[in-house]
Design a protein around this motif. Structure first.
Motif, short mmCIF file in Angstrom:
data_model
loop_
_atom_site.label_atom_id
_atom_site.label_comp_id
_atom_site.label_asym_id
_atom_site.label_seq_id
_atom_site.Cartn_x
_atom_site.Cartn_y
_atom_site.Cartn_z
N GLU A 231 -8.99 3.36 -3.94
CA GLU A 231 -8.30 2.11 -3.59
C GLU A 231 -6.90 2.41 -3.03
O GLU A 231 -6.50 1.85 -2.01
CB GLU A 231 -8.19 1.22 -4.84
CG GLU A 231 -7.67 -0.16 -4.54
CD GLU A 231 -7.64 -1.04 -5.78
OE1 GLU A 231 -6.84 -1.99 -5.80
OE2 GLU A 231 -8.41 -0.75 -6.74
N GLU A 232 -6.17 3.33 -3.69
CA GLU A 232 -4.83 3.69 -3.23
C GLU A 232 -4.90 4.40 -1.87
O GLU A 232 -4.07 4.18 -0.99
CB GLU A 232 -4.15 4.59 -4.27
CG GLU A 232 -2.69 4.87 -3.95
CD GLU A 232 -2.01 5.72 -5.01
OE1 GLU A 232 -0.85 6.12 -4.79
OE2 GLU A 232 -2.65 6.02 -6.05
N ASN B 214 -4.45 2.37 5.65
CA ASN B 214 -4.33 1.12 6.39
C ASN B 214 -2.92 0.53 6.31
O ASN B 214 -2.73 -0.67 6.45
CB ASN B 214 -5.34 0.09 5.84
CG ASN B 214 -6.78 0.50 6.12
OD1 ASN B 214 -7.22 0.54 7.26
ND2 ASN B 214 -7.50 0.84 5.06
N PHE B 215 -1.93 1.42 6.07
CA PHE B 215 -0.56 0.96 5.87
C PHE B 215 -0.07 0.13 7.06
O PHE B 215 0.47 -0.97 6.90
CB PHE B 215 0.37 2.16 5.66
CG PHE B 215 1.83 1.78 5.62
CD1 PHE B 215 2.39 1.28 4.46
CD2 PHE B 215 2.63 1.89 6.76
CE1 PHE B 215 3.72 0.90 4.43
CE2 PHE B 215 3.96 1.51 6.73
CZ PHE B 215 4.51 1.02 5.55
N TYR C 274 4.83 3.83 2.81
CA TYR C 274 3.95 4.89 3.29
C TYR C 274 4.49 6.24 2.85
O TYR C 274 5.65 6.57 3.10
CB TYR C 274 3.84 4.85 4.81
CG TYR C 274 2.89 5.91 5.34
CD1 TYR C 274 1.52 5.79 5.15
CD2 TYR C 274 3.39 7.03 5.99
CE1 TYR C 274 0.65 6.76 5.62
CE2 TYR C 274 2.53 8.01 6.46
CZ TYR C 274 1.16 7.87 6.27
OH TYR C 274 0.30 8.84 6.71
N GLN D 150 -7.12 3.94 0.48
CA GLN D 150 -7.38 2.96 1.52
C GLN D 150 -6.11 2.20 1.92
O GLN D 150 -5.90 1.89 3.09
CB GLN D 150 -8.46 1.96 1.05
CG GLN D 150 -9.86 2.52 0.97
CD GLN D 150 -10.33 3.12 2.29
OE1 GLN D 150 -10.19 2.50 3.36
NE2 GLN D 150 -10.86 4.33 2.24
N LYS D 151 -5.27 1.94 0.93
CA LYS D 151 -4.01 1.25 1.23
C LYS D 151 -3.13 2.12 2.13
O LYS D 151 -2.52 1.63 3.10
CB LYS D 151 -3.26 0.93 -0.06
CG LYS D 151 -3.82 -0.25 -0.83
CD LYS D 151 -2.96 -0.51 -2.07
CE LYS D 151 -3.52 -1.66 -2.88
NZ LYS D 151 -2.72 -1.90 -4.10
N TYR E 263 4.71 -8.56 -2.29
CA TYR E 263 3.75 -7.50 -2.00
C TYR E 263 4.24 -6.65 -0.82
O TYR E 263 4.14 -5.42 -0.82
CB TYR E 263 2.38 -8.10 -1.67
CG TYR E 263 1.26 -7.10 -1.60
CD1 TYR E 263 0.56 -6.72 -2.74
CD2 TYR E 263 0.87 -6.54 -0.39
CE1 TYR E 263 -0.46 -5.79 -2.69
CE2 TYR E 263 -0.15 -5.61 -0.31
CZ TYR E 263 -0.82 -5.24 -1.47
OH TYR E 263 -1.83 -4.32 -1.40
N LEU F 264 5.23 -2.26 -0.28
CA LEU F 264 4.55 -1.35 0.64
C LEU F 264 5.46 -0.17 0.99
O LEU F 264 6.63 -0.34 1.34
CB LEU F 264 4.16 -2.07 1.93
CG LEU F 264 2.92 -2.96 1.88
CD1 LEU F 264 2.67 -3.57 3.26
CD2 LEU F 264 1.69 -2.18 1.45
N LEU G 171 -1.73 -3.33 7.23
CA LEU G 171 -1.25 -4.20 6.16
C LEU G 171 0.18 -4.67 6.43
O LEU G 171 0.52 -5.85 6.26
CB LEU G 171 -1.30 -3.44 4.82
CG LEU G 171 -2.64 -3.33 4.11
CD1 LEU G 171 -2.54 -2.34 2.98
CD2 LEU G 171 -3.07 -4.69 3.58
N HIS G 172 1.02 -3.71 6.83
CA HIS G 172 2.44 -3.99 7.07
C HIS G 172 2.60 -5.09 8.12
O HIS G 172 3.35 -6.07 7.94
CB HIS G 172 3.14 -2.70 7.52
CG HIS G 172 4.62 -2.82 7.67
ND1 HIS G 172 5.22 -3.32 8.82
CD2 HIS G 172 5.63 -2.54 6.80
CE1 HIS G 172 6.52 -3.33 8.66
NE2 HIS G 172 6.81 -2.85 7.44
#
Length: 568
Positions: free
Chosen positions: A215-216, A222-223, A294, A218-219, A288, A292, A226-227
């Protein structure tokens, strides 16, 4: 009962469809016409062993289908429910296709099932009894099964209890066997287990760690997406003149007029609710977004950790939880091996306790069987008397005695008993094993007696006899005919026979014939009327030529049969 049977491309049968009635149906015809092939087809339809040899030459597959009608309380409903099979209108349709490469496709009421499931369902509908079952009776290893089948109401509970204890008994013996391996094997096993435990513990795995890392990962991967998405969403909701501002303006205007009309009040409440929900979500998006971050080095750490876990998964389990469970189990095994003597003593104590329990259960089971044996013996002798074996004496011998001890007894899956049916067919002669005393005709009568007895306990809708009357004639043949006819009053009976006495007792007489067309053999089945029945029984009496005298004899047989059926 079996009401319809369809056979296509099976052995010499091209296409055959036949309806069956209740009562006794006999099938007769010349040798090689296909009588036994029809019974073979029914046997495969209820789960018998299939083969590509059954497929008619030049065809891709054989197709077998049978329609059975059952009563509402039939216990097949429980098995059908277990397999997810629907039974409507008290009908069961079995279908089996056998391809030229030997593969089978089985269906019950349209649902595809395994052969074992088909066999389980089929065994509750129909019982095919051929000459091979006489061989079963000659094997004394099957006698205990016949006894338990007869006494199932009394024996089954204790037999189930015995087998449960027997399973524990076998497991403990297996563990003892593993503990008594030679020292070199044990040392090698200890080294392997120690290595595996060290490898797993060194990884310091946490439950569900692999899922959390993915899960981490993937975040981080896809930073950028998402950003951007969060930034645009937040800006759209907070920009002047749009988003929350626009909804807030609408909310305030609707609040001013909400008292003027009930519908306007509903609109105001909906917009107000939406405003506060969007406002709260906007704050959550902002929070959220602020979290974020990276971190390329963190992504590399995650990749390395997931790779380490992947290596362990290949060896020890499909996920972290399974790897940890495996580690716990081999720790127990390692403890058993390293503390060999203590575990050996403990297992020997457990074995002693279980063995005593097994012995007690076995003795109780044996006592119940001896009571059932007396009942079965009397029932068999009563049936044999009707079959002109009134001088026969049946004994059911138990190879154990009251003086047996827990040390001397032999434990087996079915108990501590070795059971054998013994018989004396002549007065003054001692009882001996069936295989050494009984002739073919006597064995047929004993098997028919057993079928008559067991049919009252099995709830079968149909019974098939395939030439079980071989080796008898005269008054014995007449007795067998009457016994089979009596059996058909409780279950549908289909019978292939060479005896005119049996054919005369039939309620339905089917004649099987074969003919050639374009160098291929075809099988045909015909239901005989009264005159045709007389002619066929006459042929069975005389062999080849049917004379007026043999017809008169056949007519007498039919008249006698009708009287017997009317009086029973």
């Amino acid at each position: 009962m079996l009401t319809e049977l369809s056979i296509k491309n099976f052995a010499i049968i091209d296409s055959l469809q036949v309806s069956f009635e209740s009562g006794l149906t006999v099938l007769t015809g010349e040798t090689g016409a296909g009588k036994s092939i029809i019974i073979d087809a029914i046997g495969l339809l209820i789960g018998g062993r299939g083969s590509s040899e059954f497929v008619r030459f030049g065809k891709e597959r054989a197709e077998l289908e049978g329609l059975f009608t059952i009563h509402k309380g039939h216990y097949i409903h429980d098995v059908a429910e277990e397999y997810g099979i629907e039974i409507t209108d008290d009908m069961v349709i079995l279908r089996r296709d056998i391809s030229a490469n030997g593969k089978s496709v089985c269906r019950v009421n349209g649902k595809m099932v395994t052969i074992s499931a088909l066999k389980q369902v089929g065994s509750m509908l129909i019982d095919v009894h051929g000459q091979h079952e006489n061989q079963m009776l000659m094997n004394d290893e099957n006698h205990i099964l016949l006894l338990d089948q007869y006494g199932s109401n009394n024996v089954s509970t204790e037999l189930s209890s015995y087998r449960h204890i027997y399973s524990d008994y076998k497991n403990i013996n297996e563990k003892l066997k593993q503990l008594t391996h030679d020292d070199q094997q044990m040392a090698q096993r200890v080294d392997l287990l120690q290595f595996q435990i060290n490898e797993i513990e060194k990884a310091n795995l946490m439950p569900n760690e692999d899922e959390q890392l993915m899960e981490e990962k993937q975040k981080l991967l896809n930073f950028e997406k998402l950003h951007t998405a969060l930034q645009v969403s937040y800006d759209a909701l907070t920009s002047d003149g749009q988003g929350l501002d626009a909804i807030g303006i609408a909310m305030r205007h609707l609040e001013d007029v909400s008292q003027m009309d009930e519908k306007l009040k509903d609109f105001s409440e909906i917009v107000s609710s939406a405003f506060y929900q969007i406002q709260e979500t906007t704050y959550s998006i902002r929070d959220y977004y602020d979290t974020l971050e990276y971190d390329e080095s963190r992504l590399n750490e995650i990749e390395a950790r997931l790779n380490e876990i992947y290596v362990l998964k290949r060896k020890y389990g499909k996920d972290v939880q399974e790897i940890l469970q495996y580690c716990d189990s081999i720790k127990e095994e390692l403890d058993t091996l390293t503390n060999h003597e203590e575990h050996l003593i403990q297992l020997q104590k457990e074995l002693s306790t279980v063995t005593n329990k097994l012995f007690a259960s076995g003795k109780k089971l044996s006592k119940l069987r001896q009571q059932v044996a007396d009942q079965l013996k009397n029932a068999i002798m009563k049936e044999l008397k009707d079959l002109h074996m009134d001088k026969a004496i049946i004994e059911i011998a138990f190879d154990n005695n009251e003086s047996q001890t827990v040390e001397s007894v032999h434990f087996a899956k079915n108990g501590i008993d070795k059971i054998e049916f013994l018989i004396s067919t002549n007065p003054g002669e001692p009882v001996k094993p069936l295989a050494k005393v009984a002739s073919g005709g006597e064995i047929s009568r004993i098997m028919l007696a057993l079928k008559t007895i067991f049919s009252q306990h099995q709830g079968l809708t149909s019974i098939i006899f395939d030439e079980v009357d071989t080796g008898v004639s005269g008054r014995v043949a007449q007795a067998i005919a009457e016994k089979i006819s009596k059996l058909s009053s409780g279950s549908q009976v289909l019978c292939i026979t060479h005896l005119p006495q049996v054919a005369a007792m039939s309620d339905t007489h089917l004649y099987i014939s074969k003919h050639e067309k374009e160098d291929r053999t075809y099988t045909k089945i015909t239901s005989l009327n009264e005159e045709e029945k007389i002619k066929e029984i006459g042929r069975m009496i005389s062999g080849v030529e049917v004379t007026q005298l043999t017809k008169e004899h056949a007519r007498e047989l039919l008249q006698l049969a009708n009287k017997l059926k009317a009086s029973s």
